[in-house]
Motif scaffolding. Structure first.
Motif, mmCIF file in Angstrom:
data_model
loop_
_atom_site.group_PDB
_atom_site.id
_atom_site.type_symbol
_atom_site.label_atom_id
_atom_site.label_comp_id
_atom_site.label_asym_id
_atom_site.label_seq_id
_atom_site.Cartn_x
_atom_site.Cartn_y
_atom_site.Cartn_z
ATOM 1 N N ALA A 235 30.906 48.718 41.709
ATOM 2 C CA ALA A 235 32.003 49.541 41.308
ATOM 3 C C ALA A 235 32.614 50.040 42.586
ATOM 4 O O ALA A 235 33.861 50.153 42.905
ATOM 5 C CB ALA A 235 31.956 50.297 40.357
ATOM 6 N N GLN A 236 31.864 50.454 43.377
ATOM 7 C CA GLN A 236 32.259 51.249 44.663
ATOM 8 C C GLN A 236 32.807 50.163 45.396
ATOM 9 O O GLN A 236 33.670 50.574 46.138
ATOM 10 C CB GLN A 236 31.012 51.762 45.365
ATOM 11 C CG GLN A 236 30.512 53.106 44.705
ATOM 12 C CD GLN A 236 29.325 53.564 45.179
ATOM 13 O OE1 GLN A 236 29.483 54.002 46.414
ATOM 14 N NE2 GLN A 236 28.431 53.796 44.645
ATOM 15 N N GLY B 225 36.178 49.602 44.919
ATOM 16 C CA GLY B 225 37.001 50.901 45.403
ATOM 17 C C GLY B 225 37.177 51.860 44.563
ATOM 18 O O GLY B 225 38.053 52.858 44.439
ATOM 19 N N ALA B 226 36.251 52.090 43.610
ATOM 20 C CA ALA B 226 36.084 53.048 42.647
ATOM 21 C C ALA B 226 35.758 54.343 43.174
ATOM 22 O O ALA B 226 34.977 54.527 44.089
ATOM 23 C CB ALA B 226 34.874 52.739 41.468
ATOM 24 N N SER B 227 36.353 55.450 42.691
ATOM 25 C CA SER B 227 36.005 56.848 43.358
ATOM 26 C C SER B 227 34.990 57.236 42.306
ATOM 27 O O SER B 227 34.661 56.685 41.334
ATOM 28 C CB SER B 227 37.367 57.628 43.132
ATOM 29 O OG SER B 227 37.645 57.785 41.623
ATOM 30 N N TRP C 19 35.007 59.952 40.222
ATOM 31 C CA TRP C 19 35.770 60.021 39.024
ATOM 32 C C TRP C 19 35.767 58.770 38.277
ATOM 33 O O TRP C 19 35.597 58.551 36.951
ATOM 34 C CB TRP C 19 37.192 60.709 39.171
ATOM 35 C CG TRP C 19 37.855 60.797 38.041
ATOM 36 C CD1 TRP C 19 39.044 59.810 37.847
ATOM 37 C CD2 TRP C 19 37.897 61.509 36.789
ATOM 38 N NE1 TRP C 19 39.715 60.135 36.705
ATOM 39 C CE2 TRP C 19 38.932 61.174 36.005
ATOM 40 C CE3 TRP C 19 37.000 62.370 36.460
ATOM 41 C CZ2 TRP C 19 39.192 61.598 34.510
ATOM 42 C CZ3 TRP C 19 36.954 63.139 34.891
ATOM 43 C CH2 TRP C 19 38.197 62.382 34.384
ATOM 44 N N GLN C 20 36.373 57.867 38.930
ATOM 45 C CA GLN C 20 36.437 56.315 38.390
ATOM 46 C C GLN C 20 35.185 55.777 37.955
ATOM 47 O O GLN C 20 34.993 55.172 36.703
ATOM 48 C CB GLN C 20 37.369 55.532 39.066
ATOM 49 C CG GLN C 20 38.844 55.948 39.191
ATOM 50 C CD GLN C 20 39.372 54.957 40.343
ATOM 51 O OE1 GLN C 20 38.712 54.423 41.263
ATOM 52 N NE2 GLN C 20 40.634 54.798 40.278
ATOM 53 N N ARG D 222 35.265 54.915 34.033
ATOM 54 C CA ARG D 222 35.395 53.426 33.776
ATOM 55 C C ARG D 222 34.184 52.916 33.700
ATOM 56 O O ARG D 222 34.031 51.598 32.988
ATOM 57 C CB ARG D 222 36.225 52.780 34.777
ATOM 58 C CG ARG D 222 37.961 53.395 34.874
ATOM 59 C CD ARG D 222 38.574 52.653 33.676
ATOM 60 N NE ARG D 222 38.922 51.506 33.764
ATOM 61 C CZ ARG D 222 38.895 50.290 32.935
ATOM 62 N NH1 ARG D 222 38.230 50.443 32.138
ATOM 63 N NH2 ARG D 222 39.779 49.231 33.321
ATOM 64 N N VAL D 223 33.015 53.107 34.340
ATOM 65 C CA VAL D 223 31.947 52.634 34.293
ATOM 66 C C VAL D 223 30.861 52.889 33.425
ATOM 67 O O VAL D 223 30.116 52.454 32.564
ATOM 68 C CB VAL D 223 31.275 52.162 35.862
ATOM 69 C CG1 VAL D 223 30.014 51.529 35.611
ATOM 70 C CG2 VAL D 223 32.440 51.364 36.490
#
Lengths: 265, 271
Positions: free
Chosen positions: B172-173, B176-178, B180-181, B185-186
Protein backbone atom coordinates in the motif's frame (compact mmCIF):
# COMPACT_ATOMS: atom_id res chain seq x y z
CA UNK A 1 14.53 7.86 -15.96
CA UNK A 2 15.82 5.75 -13.15
CA UNK A 3 19.54 5.36 -12.84
CA UNK A 4 20.28 3.45 -9.69
CA UNK A 5 23.65 3.79 -8.00
CA UNK A 6 24.82 1.72 -5.05
CA UNK A 7 27.95 3.00 -3.30
CA UNK A 8 29.87 1.08 -0.65
CA UNK A 9 26.72 -0.51 0.75
CA UNK A 10 26.97 -2.70 3.87
CA UNK A 11 24.23 -4.40 5.84
CA UNK A 12 24.70 -5.86 9.29
CA UNK A 13 22.32 -7.32 11.82
CA UNK A 14 24.22 -7.12 15.10
CA UNK A 15 27.41 -9.08 14.49
CA UNK A 16 26.09 -10.79 11.39
CA UNK A 17 27.29 -9.25 8.17
CA UNK A 18 24.81 -9.84 5.39
CA UNK A 19 26.08 -7.65 2.60
CA UNK A 20 29.56 -6.25 2.35
CA UNK A 21 30.68 -3.37 0.27
CA UNK A 22 28.33 -3.57 -2.69
CA UNK A 23 29.14 -1.12 -5.49
CA UNK A 24 26.88 -1.11 -8.52
CA UNK A 25 25.60 1.21 -11.17
CA UNK A 26 22.47 0.49 -13.17
CA UNK A 27 21.40 2.17 -16.38
CA UNK A 28 17.84 3.31 -16.99
CA UNK A 29 15.36 0.66 -18.13
CA UNK A 30 17.61 -2.19 -17.09
CA UNK A 31 16.05 -5.57 -16.23
CA UNK A 32 18.29 -6.80 -13.43
CA UNK A 33 17.90 -10.36 -12.25
CA UNK A 34 19.47 -11.36 -8.95
CA UNK A 35 20.28 -14.94 -8.09
CA UNK A 36 22.20 -16.60 -5.30
CA UNK A 37 22.03 -19.25 -2.61
CA UNK A 38 19.39 -18.71 0.06
CA UNK A 39 20.56 -16.55 2.92
CA UNK A 40 23.06 -14.68 0.81
CA UNK A 41 21.40 -11.32 1.06
CA UNK A 42 19.62 -11.00 -2.26
CA UNK A 43 16.27 -10.35 -0.62
CA UNK A 44 17.94 -8.01 1.87
CA UNK A 45 19.35 -6.07 -1.07
CA UNK A 46 15.86 -5.81 -2.55
CA UNK A 47 14.41 -4.68 0.78
CA UNK A 48 17.02 -1.96 0.99
CA UNK A 49 16.12 -0.81 -2.52
CA UNK A 50 12.49 -0.80 -1.43
CA UNK A 51 13.16 1.23 1.70
CA UNK A 52 11.91 -1.49 4.05
CA UNK A 53 15.41 -1.65 5.54
CA UNK A 54 18.22 0.85 5.81
CA UNK A 55 21.82 0.13 4.84
CA UNK A 56 24.24 0.02 7.77
CA UNK A 57 26.79 1.89 5.71
CA UNK A 58 26.95 3.25 2.19
CA UNK A 59 24.53 5.00 -0.07
CA UNK A 60 21.77 4.24 -2.48
CA UNK A 61 20.97 6.82 -5.13
CA UNK A 62 18.19 7.00 -7.71
CA UNK A 63 19.07 9.52 -10.44
CA UNK A 64 21.71 10.92 -8.13
CA UNK A 65 19.22 11.57 -5.31
CA UNK A 66 19.39 9.64 -2.03
CA UNK A 67 16.51 7.20 -1.92
CA UNK A 68 13.67 7.86 0.52
CA UNK A 69 14.05 5.74 3.68
CA UNK A 70 10.53 4.33 3.47
CA UNK A 71 8.56 2.64 0.70
CA UNK A 72 7.03 5.10 -1.72
CA UNK A 73 5.23 5.33 -5.05
CA UNK A 74 8.46 5.63 -7.04
CA UNK A 75 9.26 1.98 -6.30
CA UNK A 76 6.69 -0.75 -6.90
CA UNK A 77 6.94 -4.20 -5.33
CA UNK A 78 5.54 -7.63 -6.05
CA UNK A 79 6.09 -10.13 -3.27
CA UNK A 80 5.81 -13.87 -3.56
CA UNK A 81 2.49 -13.74 -1.66
CA UNK A 82 0.19 -11.62 0.50
CA UNK A 83 0.47 -8.39 -1.41
CA UNK A 84 -3.18 -8.21 -2.50
CA UNK A 85 -5.93 -6.66 -0.40
CA UNK A 86 -8.38 -9.44 0.44
CA UNK A 87 -11.29 -7.06 1.12
CA UNK A 88 -11.22 -5.53 -2.36
CA UNK A 89 -12.31 -7.05 -5.65
CA UNK A 90 -9.85 -7.40 -8.51
CA UNK A 91 -10.99 -4.04 -9.85
CA UNK A 92 -10.88 -2.51 -6.37
CA UNK A 93 -7.33 -3.76 -5.86
CA UNK A 94 -6.30 -2.28 -9.17
CA UNK A 95 -7.82 1.19 -8.84
CA UNK A 96 -6.69 1.50 -5.22
CA UNK A 97 -3.34 2.86 -6.36
CA UNK A 98 -5.07 5.56 -8.40
CA UNK A 99 -7.53 6.34 -5.60
CA UNK A 100 -4.83 6.68 -2.96
CA UNK A 101 -2.91 9.15 -5.06
CA UNK A 102 -5.80 11.22 -6.38
CA UNK A 103 -7.91 11.44 -3.24
CA UNK A 104 -5.63 12.13 -0.31
CA UNK A 105 -8.31 12.29 2.39
CA UNK A 106 -10.89 9.64 1.53
CA UNK A 107 -8.70 7.46 -0.66
CA UNK A 108 -11.79 6.89 -2.80
CA UNK A 109 -12.90 8.27 -6.13
CA UNK A 110 -16.48 9.01 -7.12
CA UNK A 111 -18.41 9.88 -10.26
CA UNK A 112 -16.52 10.84 -13.38
CA UNK A 113 -13.10 10.48 -11.76
CA UNK A 114 -13.96 6.97 -10.66
CA UNK A 115 -15.22 6.05 -14.11
CA UNK A 116 -12.02 7.36 -15.63
CA UNK A 117 -9.96 5.27 -13.19
CA UNK A 118 -12.05 2.21 -14.04
CA UNK A 119 -11.48 2.68 -17.76
CA UNK A 120 -7.75 2.84 -17.13
CA UNK A 121 -7.88 -0.21 -14.84
CA UNK A 122 -9.90 -2.21 -17.34
CA UNK A 123 -7.37 -1.68 -20.09
CA UNK A 124 -4.68 -3.02 -17.77
CA UNK A 125 -6.87 -5.94 -16.71
CA UNK A 126 -7.24 -6.74 -20.38
CA UNK A 127 -3.48 -6.62 -20.84
CA UNK A 128 -2.80 -9.03 -17.96
CA UNK A 129 -5.67 -11.34 -18.91
CA UNK A 130 -7.91 -10.70 -15.91
CA UNK A 131 -10.78 -8.89 -17.62
CA UNK A 132 -13.19 -11.72 -16.85
CA UNK A 133 -12.32 -11.71 -13.17
CA UNK A 134 -12.83 -8.05 -12.39
CA UNK A 135 -15.49 -8.53 -9.72
CA UNK A 136 -13.91 -11.48 -7.94
CA UNK A 137 -12.07 -11.30 -4.65
CA UNK A 138 -8.40 -12.33 -4.42
CA UNK A 139 -9.28 -15.49 -2.49
CA UNK A 140 -11.24 -16.64 -5.54
CA UNK A 141 -8.24 -16.36 -7.86
CA UNK A 142 -5.60 -18.96 -8.64
CA UNK A 143 -2.02 -18.28 -7.62
CA UNK A 144 -1.04 -17.21 -11.13
CA UNK A 145 -3.98 -14.81 -11.41
CA UNK A 146 -3.11 -13.34 -8.02
CA UNK A 147 0.42 -12.60 -9.18
CA UNK A 148 -0.84 -11.08 -12.43
CA UNK A 149 -3.05 -8.79 -10.39
CA UNK A 150 -0.26 -7.91 -8.02
CA UNK A 151 2.00 -7.00 -10.95
CA UNK A 152 -0.79 -4.99 -12.61
CA UNK A 153 -1.42 -3.22 -9.31
CA UNK A 154 2.18 -2.06 -9.18
CA UNK A 155 2.42 -1.13 -12.85
CA UNK A 156 -0.72 1.03 -12.86
CA UNK A 157 1.08 3.48 -10.57
CA UNK A 158 3.89 3.86 -13.14
CA UNK A 159 6.77 3.35 -10.72
CA UNK A 160 10.26 4.25 -11.91
CA UNK A 161 11.55 1.04 -10.38
CA UNK A 162 9.72 -2.26 -10.08
CA UNK A 163 11.01 -4.75 -7.53
CA UNK A 164 10.04 -8.41 -7.82
CA UNK A 165 10.78 -10.72 -4.89
CA UNK A 166 10.60 -14.27 -6.27
CA UNK A 167 7.25 -13.40 -7.84
CA UNK A 168 6.82 -16.73 -9.60
CA UNK A 169 8.42 -18.93 -6.95
CA UNK A 170 5.12 -20.26 -5.63
CA UNK A 171 3.51 -20.84 -9.02
CA UNK A 172 3.08 -23.99 -11.06
CA UNK A 173 5.96 -24.40 -13.49
CA UNK A 174 3.40 -24.62 -16.30
CA UNK A 175 2.34 -21.01 -16.07
CA UNK A 176 5.71 -19.36 -15.55
CA UNK A 177 6.31 -19.09 -19.31
CA UNK A 178 3.13 -17.08 -19.50
CA UNK A 179 4.16 -14.90 -16.60
CA UNK A 180 7.55 -14.29 -18.21
CA UNK A 181 5.90 -13.03 -21.35
CA UNK A 182 3.65 -10.78 -19.30
CA UNK A 183 6.46 -9.21 -17.34
CA UNK A 184 8.61 -8.70 -20.43
CA UNK A 185 5.70 -7.04 -22.25
CA UNK A 186 5.05 -4.72 -19.33
CA UNK A 187 8.75 -3.94 -19.01
CA UNK A 188 8.91 -3.08 -22.71
CA UNK A 189 5.78 -0.92 -22.57
CA UNK A 190 6.65 1.04 -19.44
CA UNK A 191 9.65 3.20 -18.64
CA UNK A 192 10.80 1.33 -15.60
CA UNK A 193 13.86 -0.40 -14.27
CA UNK A 194 13.17 -3.88 -12.92
CA UNK A 195 15.03 -5.70 -10.17
CA UNK A 196 13.97 -9.29 -9.81
CA UNK A 197 15.16 -11.74 -7.19
CA UNK A 198 14.79 -15.34 -8.25
CA UNK A 199 16.09 -18.70 -7.16
CA UNK A 200 15.77 -19.98 -10.70
CA UNK A 201 19.02 -19.39 -12.58
CA UNK A 202 17.44 -20.18 -15.91
CA UNK A 203 14.73 -17.59 -15.28
CA UNK A 204 17.44 -15.11 -14.37
CA UNK A 205 19.23 -15.61 -17.67
CA UNK A 206 16.03 -15.66 -19.66
CA UNK A 207 14.49 -12.43 -18.42
CA UNK A 208 17.33 -10.17 -17.42
CA UNK A 209 19.41 -7.69 -19.33
CA UNK A 210 21.90 -8.02 -16.52
CA UNK A 211 22.38 -10.85 -14.07
CA UNK A 212 23.86 -10.43 -10.60
CA UNK A 213 25.03 -13.38 -8.53
CA UNK A 214 25.26 -12.80 -4.78
CA UNK A 215 27.54 -15.11 -2.86
CA UNK A 216 29.83 -15.23 0.15
CA UNK A 217 33.41 -15.16 -1.03
CA UNK A 218 35.05 -15.63 2.31
CA UNK A 219 33.93 -18.10 4.88
CA UNK A 220 35.21 -18.57 8.41
CA UNK A 221 33.97 -21.90 9.78
CA UNK A 222 34.53 -20.64 13.34
CA UNK A 223 32.38 -17.57 12.78
CA UNK A 224 30.01 -18.11 9.86
CA UNK A 225 28.44 -14.69 10.39
CA UNK A 226 31.69 -12.74 10.14
CA UNK A 227 31.61 -12.19 6.39
CA UNK A 228 28.78 -11.05 4.19
CA UNK A 229 27.83 -11.64 0.60
CA UNK A 230 29.19 -9.73 -2.35
CA UNK A 231 28.30 -9.62 -6.00
CA UNK A 232 30.46 -12.41 -7.38
CA UNK A 233 29.26 -12.28 -10.98
CA UNK A 234 27.82 -9.33 -12.83
CA UNK A 235 26.89 -10.56 -16.29
CA UNK A 236 25.57 -8.22 -18.98
CA UNK A 237 23.06 -10.13 -21.06
CA UNK A 238 21.94 -7.43 -23.41
CA UNK A 239 24.14 -8.48 -26.33
CA UNK A 240 22.83 -11.99 -26.13
CA UNK A 241 19.35 -10.65 -25.79
CA UNK A 242 18.13 -10.28 -29.35
CA UNK A 243 19.09 -13.80 -30.14
CA UNK A 244 17.55 -15.21 -27.04
CA UNK A 245 14.45 -13.11 -27.43
CA UNK A 246 13.67 -14.67 -30.78
CA UNK A 247 14.29 -18.16 -29.45
CA UNK A 248 12.14 -17.52 -26.43
CA UNK A 249 9.22 -16.06 -28.32
CA UNK A 250 9.33 -19.01 -30.67
CA UNK A 251 9.08 -21.35 -27.71
CA UNK A 252 6.28 -19.40 -26.10
CA UNK A 253 4.28 -19.24 -29.29
CA UNK A 254 4.86 -22.91 -30.02
CA UNK A 255 3.49 -23.78 -26.59
CA UNK A 256 0.14 -22.48 -27.74
CA UNK A 257 -2.25 -19.85 -26.46
CA UNK A 258 -2.56 -18.82 -22.87
CA UNK A 259 -3.74 -21.58 -20.61
CA UNK A 260 -7.08 -20.90 -18.97
CA UNK A 261 -7.11 -20.63 -15.22
CA UNK A 262 -9.95 -22.17 -13.36
CA UNK A 263 -10.66 -20.37 -10.09
CA UNK A 264 -9.52 -22.45 -7.20
CA UNK A 265 -11.33 -22.93 -3.91
CA UNK B 1 -16.53 -48.87 6.80
CA UNK B 2 -14.74 -45.53 6.94
CA UNK B 3 -13.03 -44.32 10.07
CA UNK B 4 -15.23 -42.48 12.51
CA UNK B 5 -13.18 -39.34 11.93
CA UNK B 6 -14.15 -39.40 8.24
CA UNK B 7 -17.87 -39.90 8.74
CA UNK B 8 -19.76 -36.67 8.18
CA UNK B 9 -23.48 -36.56 8.93
CA UNK B 10 -25.70 -35.07 6.20
CA UNK B 11 -27.87 -32.03 6.73
CA UNK B 12 -30.87 -33.89 8.08
CA UNK B 13 -28.99 -36.27 10.40
CA UNK B 14 -26.86 -33.36 11.66
CA UNK B 15 -30.02 -31.47 12.60
CA UNK B 16 -31.41 -34.50 14.40
CA UNK B 17 -28.15 -35.06 16.25
CA UNK B 18 -28.10 -31.39 17.24
CA UNK B 19 -31.59 -31.68 18.69
CA UNK B 20 -30.77 -34.73 20.81
CA UNK B 21 -29.17 -32.89 23.78
CA UNK B 22 -32.11 -30.46 23.93
CA UNK B 23 -34.62 -33.30 23.93
CA UNK B 24 -32.65 -35.12 26.61
CA UNK B 25 -32.60 -31.98 28.77
CA UNK B 26 -36.35 -31.38 28.39
CA UNK B 27 -37.13 -35.02 29.08
CA UNK B 28 -34.94 -35.03 32.20
CA UNK B 29 -36.70 -31.89 33.42
CA UNK B 30 -40.17 -33.33 32.85
CA UNK B 31 -39.22 -36.54 34.60
CA UNK B 32 -37.70 -34.72 37.59
CA UNK B 33 -40.68 -32.37 37.79
CA UNK B 34 -43.10 -35.29 37.70
CA UNK B 35 -41.27 -37.25 40.39
CA UNK B 36 -40.92 -34.28 42.74
CA UNK B 37 -44.51 -33.07 42.35
CA UNK B 38 -45.82 -36.59 42.88
CA UNK B 39 -44.02 -36.67 46.23
CA UNK B 40 -45.03 -33.12 47.20
CA UNK B 41 -47.67 -31.20 45.19
CA UNK B 42 -46.43 -27.89 46.68
CA UNK B 43 -42.84 -28.37 45.54
CA UNK B 44 -41.56 -25.17 43.89
CA UNK B 45 -38.26 -26.36 42.48
CA UNK B 46 -39.32 -27.93 39.18
CA UNK B 47 -42.76 -26.54 38.20
CA UNK B 48 -44.80 -28.26 35.51
CA UNK B 49 -44.82 -26.84 31.98
CA UNK B 50 -48.38 -25.67 32.49
CA UNK B 51 -47.36 -23.68 35.60
CA UNK B 52 -44.45 -22.19 33.66
CA UNK B 53 -46.74 -21.18 30.82
CA UNK B 54 -49.40 -19.65 33.03
CA UNK B 55 -46.82 -17.65 35.01
CA UNK B 56 -45.22 -16.48 31.78
CA UNK B 57 -48.66 -15.43 30.57
CA UNK B 58 -49.23 -13.46 33.78
CA UNK B 59 -45.92 -11.67 33.35
CA UNK B 60 -45.97 -11.13 29.61
CA UNK B 61 -49.63 -10.47 28.82
CA UNK B 62 -51.19 -9.00 31.94
CA UNK B 63 -50.58 -5.71 33.67
CA UNK B 64 -48.98 -5.86 37.07
CA UNK B 65 -51.56 -4.99 39.74
CA UNK B 66 -49.28 -2.61 41.59
CA UNK B 67 -47.45 -0.77 38.79
CA UNK B 68 -49.91 -1.18 35.93
CA UNK B 69 -47.07 -2.30 33.65
CA UNK B 70 -46.48 -5.54 31.80
CA UNK B 71 -43.40 -6.60 33.72
CA UNK B 72 -41.88 -9.04 31.22
CA UNK B 73 -41.65 -6.45 28.44
CA UNK B 74 -40.59 -3.62 30.75
CA UNK B 75 -37.75 -5.83 31.99
CA UNK B 76 -36.82 -6.89 28.48
CA UNK B 77 -36.71 -3.36 27.11
CA UNK B 78 -34.70 -2.07 30.07
CA UNK B 79 -32.10 -4.84 29.77
CA UNK B 80 -31.85 -4.66 25.99
CA UNK B 81 -31.38 -0.90 26.07
CA UNK B 82 -28.55 -1.24 28.58
CA UNK B 83 -26.74 -4.02 26.78
CA UNK B 84 -27.07 -2.44 23.34
CA UNK B 85 -25.73 0.91 24.53
CA UNK B 86 -22.83 -0.87 26.22
CA UNK B 87 -22.07 -2.99 23.14
CA UNK B 88 -22.08 0.01 20.79
CA UNK B 89 -19.90 1.96 23.19
CA UNK B 90 -17.47 -0.92 23.63
CA UNK B 91 -17.30 -1.54 19.90
CA UNK B 92 -16.50 2.12 19.24
CA UNK B 93 -13.83 2.25 21.91
CA UNK B 94 -12.46 -1.11 20.82
CA UNK B 95 -12.25 -0.07 17.20
CA UNK B 96 -10.70 3.35 17.81
CA UNK B 97 -8.07 2.23 20.30
CA UNK B 98 -7.50 -1.19 18.75
CA UNK B 99 -6.78 0.36 15.37
CA UNK B 100 -4.52 3.03 16.79
CA UNK B 101 -2.57 0.55 18.91
CA UNK B 102 -2.37 -2.05 16.18
CA UNK B 103 -1.41 0.32 13.38
CA UNK B 104 0.80 2.95 14.98
CA UNK B 105 3.93 1.79 16.84
CA UNK B 106 4.05 5.06 18.80
CA UNK B 107 0.52 4.62 20.13
CA UNK B 108 1.26 0.96 20.79
CA UNK B 109 4.27 1.88 22.92
CA UNK B 110 2.20 4.44 24.81
CA UNK B 111 -1.04 2.53 25.37
CA UNK B 112 -0.57 -1.23 24.99
CA UNK B 113 0.87 -1.82 28.50
CA UNK B 114 -1.81 0.38 30.03
CA UNK B 115 -4.63 -1.46 28.26
CA UNK B 116 -3.06 -4.78 29.23
CA UNK B 117 -3.18 -3.75 32.90
CA UNK B 118 -6.67 -2.23 32.74
CA UNK B 119 -8.08 -5.34 31.10
CA UNK B 120 -6.89 -7.37 34.09
CA UNK B 121 -9.00 -5.36 36.58
CA UNK B 122 -11.90 -7.61 37.56
CA UNK B 123 -14.87 -5.42 36.59
CA UNK B 124 -17.08 -6.76 39.37
CA UNK B 125 -14.45 -5.77 41.91
CA UNK B 126 -14.82 -2.13 40.96
CA UNK B 127 -18.61 -2.28 40.71
CA UNK B 128 -18.91 -0.65 44.17
CA UNK B 129 -16.65 2.16 42.99
CA UNK B 130 -18.85 2.66 39.95
CA UNK B 131 -21.98 2.80 42.10
CA UNK B 132 -20.32 5.25 44.51
CA UNK B 133 -18.95 7.51 41.79
CA UNK B 134 -21.65 7.26 39.15
CA UNK B 135 -24.68 6.66 41.31
CA UNK B 136 -27.12 3.79 41.11
CA UNK B 137 -28.59 4.80 37.74
CA UNK B 138 -28.10 3.59 34.21
CA UNK B 139 -24.64 5.10 33.82
CA UNK B 140 -23.02 2.82 36.37
CA UNK B 141 -24.50 -0.32 34.80
CA UNK B 142 -23.41 0.64 31.30
CA UNK B 143 -19.99 1.63 32.62
CA UNK B 144 -19.59 -1.80 34.22
CA UNK B 145 -20.33 -3.62 30.99
CA UNK B 146 -18.14 -1.28 28.97
CA UNK B 147 -15.23 -1.59 31.39
CA UNK B 148 -15.66 -5.32 31.26
CA UNK B 149 -15.63 -5.86 27.52
CA UNK B 150 -14.05 -2.82 25.84
CA UNK B 151 -10.45 -3.61 26.95
CA UNK B 152 -10.82 -7.15 25.62
CA UNK B 153 -12.03 -5.85 22.25
CA UNK B 154 -9.23 -3.26 22.17
CA UNK B 155 -6.60 -5.93 22.73
CA UNK B 156 -8.17 -8.34 20.28
CA UNK B 157 -8.37 -5.78 17.49
CA UNK B 158 -4.87 -4.48 18.21
CA UNK B 159 -3.54 -8.02 17.83
CA UNK B 160 -5.53 -8.62 14.68
CA UNK B 161 -4.40 -5.34 13.12
CA UNK B 162 -0.79 -6.17 13.92
CA UNK B 163 -1.30 -9.62 12.39
CA UNK B 164 -1.97 -8.24 8.90
CA UNK B 165 0.86 -9.37 6.61
CA UNK B 166 3.51 -6.67 6.42
CA UNK B 167 3.60 -7.27 2.66
CA UNK B 168 0.15 -5.70 2.41
CA UNK B 169 1.16 -2.57 4.27
CA UNK B 170 4.39 -2.21 2.30
CA UNK B 171 2.50 -2.69 -0.93
CA UNK B 172 0.00 0.00 0.00
CA UNK B 173 2.87 2.37 0.73
CA UNK B 174 4.36 1.72 -2.69
CA UNK B 175 0.93 2.62 -4.09
CA UNK B 176 1.26 5.99 -2.41
CA UNK B 177 -0.77 5.46 0.77
CA UNK B 178 -0.31 7.87 3.67
CA UNK B 179 -0.62 6.64 7.26
CA UNK B 180 -4.20 7.88 7.33
CA UNK B 181 -5.04 6.10 4.09
CA UNK B 182 -3.35 2.92 5.29
CA UNK B 183 -5.62 2.91 8.32
CA UNK B 184 -8.83 3.88 6.54
CA UNK B 185 -8.45 1.96 3.29
CA UNK B 186 -6.39 -1.10 4.21
CA UNK B 187 -6.55 -1.84 7.93
CA UNK B 188 -10.00 -0.61 9.01
CA UNK B 189 -11.97 -2.42 6.27
CA UNK B 190 -10.30 -5.66 7.31
CA UNK B 191 -11.06 -5.01 10.97
CA UNK B 192 -14.86 -4.76 10.64
CA UNK B 193 -15.49 -8.52 10.43
CA UNK B 194 -13.01 -9.07 13.22
CA UNK B 195 -14.83 -6.53 15.36
CA UNK B 196 -18.01 -8.54 14.84
CA UNK B 197 -16.23 -11.74 15.90
CA UNK B 198 -14.89 -9.96 18.93
CA UNK B 199 -18.34 -8.65 19.86
CA UNK B 200 -19.83 -12.12 19.50
CA UNK B 201 -17.26 -13.52 21.89
CA UNK B 202 -17.80 -10.65 24.34
CA UNK B 203 -21.55 -11.08 24.37
CA UNK B 204 -21.50 -13.68 27.15
CA UNK B 205 -19.47 -11.38 29.38
CA UNK B 206 -21.74 -8.44 28.59
CA UNK B 207 -24.80 -10.38 29.76
CA UNK B 208 -22.93 -11.55 32.84
CA UNK B 209 -22.08 -7.99 33.85
CA UNK B 210 -25.58 -6.78 33.00
CA UNK B 211 -27.26 -9.35 35.23
CA UNK B 212 -24.78 -8.65 38.01
CA UNK B 213 -25.39 -4.90 37.90
CA UNK B 214 -29.15 -5.34 37.72
CA UNK B 215 -29.14 -7.80 40.58
CA UNK B 216 -27.45 -5.30 42.86
CA UNK B 217 -29.10 -1.99 42.06
CA UNK B 218 -32.05 -1.68 39.75
CA UNK B 219 -35.80 -1.27 39.65
CA UNK B 220 -36.43 -3.17 36.45
CA UNK B 221 -34.58 -5.50 34.10
CA UNK B 222 -34.33 -9.20 33.46
CA UNK B 223 -31.55 -9.72 36.00
CA UNK B 224 -33.38 -7.61 38.58
CA UNK B 225 -36.54 -9.70 38.25
CA UNK B 226 -34.71 -12.99 38.62
CA UNK B 227 -32.98 -11.89 41.79
CA UNK B 228 -36.18 -10.33 43.13
CA UNK B 229 -38.33 -13.44 42.84
CA UNK B 230 -35.50 -15.64 44.11
CA UNK B 231 -36.71 -14.71 47.62
CA UNK B 232 -39.96 -16.55 46.98
CA UNK B 233 -38.26 -19.51 45.32
CA UNK B 234 -40.31 -18.58 42.25
CA UNK B 235 -38.73 -21.03 39.82
CA UNK B 236 -41.77 -20.60 37.58
CA UNK B 237 -40.56 -17.03 36.93
CA UNK B 238 -36.82 -17.65 36.97
CA UNK B 239 -36.82 -20.48 34.45
CA UNK B 240 -38.76 -18.66 31.70
CA UNK B 241 -36.63 -15.56 32.27
CA UNK B 242 -33.40 -17.55 31.94
CA UNK B 243 -34.72 -19.20 28.79
CA UNK B 244 -35.69 -15.78 27.41
CA UNK B 245 -32.25 -14.27 28.18
CA UNK B 246 -30.62 -17.25 26.49
CA UNK B 247 -32.84 -16.83 23.45
CA UNK B 248 -32.09 -13.09 23.24
CA UNK B 249 -28.35 -13.70 23.50
CA UNK B 250 -28.55 -16.45 20.91
CA UNK B 251 -30.50 -14.23 18.50
CA UNK B 252 -28.02 -11.38 18.90
CA UNK B 253 -25.16 -13.74 18.20
CA UNK B 254 -26.95 -15.14 15.17
CA UNK B 255 -27.76 -11.66 13.83
CA UNK B 256 -24.10 -10.64 14.10
CA UNK B 257 -23.06 -13.81 12.32
CA UNK B 258 -25.48 -13.14 9.46
CA UNK B 259 -24.38 -9.51 9.28
CA UNK B 260 -20.75 -10.61 9.02
CA UNK B 261 -21.28 -12.96 6.12
CA UNK B 262 -23.66 -10.59 4.28
CA UNK B 263 -21.63 -7.41 4.69
CA UNK B 264 -18.18 -8.95 4.27
CA UNK B 265 -18.48 -11.75 1.72
CA UNK B 266 -14.72 -11.85 1.18
CA UNK B 267 -14.04 -13.20 4.67
CA UNK B 268 -15.58 -16.59 3.97
CA UNK B 269 -13.60 -17.13 0.80
CA UNK B 270 -10.15 -17.79 2.15
CA UNK B 271 -8.95 -21.04 0.75
Amino acid sequence: MARVTVKGLWKRYGDTVVLENINLDFADHEFVTIVGASGCGKTTFLRILLGMEQPSKGRLLIDGEPVSPEPGPDRGIVFQRYSLFPHLTVLGNLILGLELRRSRVLGKLFGARRREAIVRAESILEAVGLAGARDRYPAQLSGGMQQRLSIAQSVIGEPRILLLDEPFGALDPGITADMHKLILDLWAANAMTIFMVTHDLKEGFELGTRLLVFDKLRHDPQAPEAYGAKVTYDIPLRRLKNDRERQRLAIVEASGSEPSYAPAG
Amino acid sequence: MPRLINRHPGRGPALMLGLVPFIVLIFAYLLGSHVRLAANPDDKLLPTPSTLMSTLHTYAAEEDVRSGQVLFWVDTMASLERILIALVLSASIGLAFGLAIGALPVVRAALAPFVAVVSMIPPLAILPILFIVLGLGEVAKIALMTLGIAPVIVRDLALRAAELPSEQLIKAQTLGASSWQLVTRVILPQMWPRLIDSLRLSMGCAWLFLIAAEAIASTEGLGYRIFLVRRYLAMDVILPYVAWITLLAFLMDWALKILRSRAFPWTDMSR
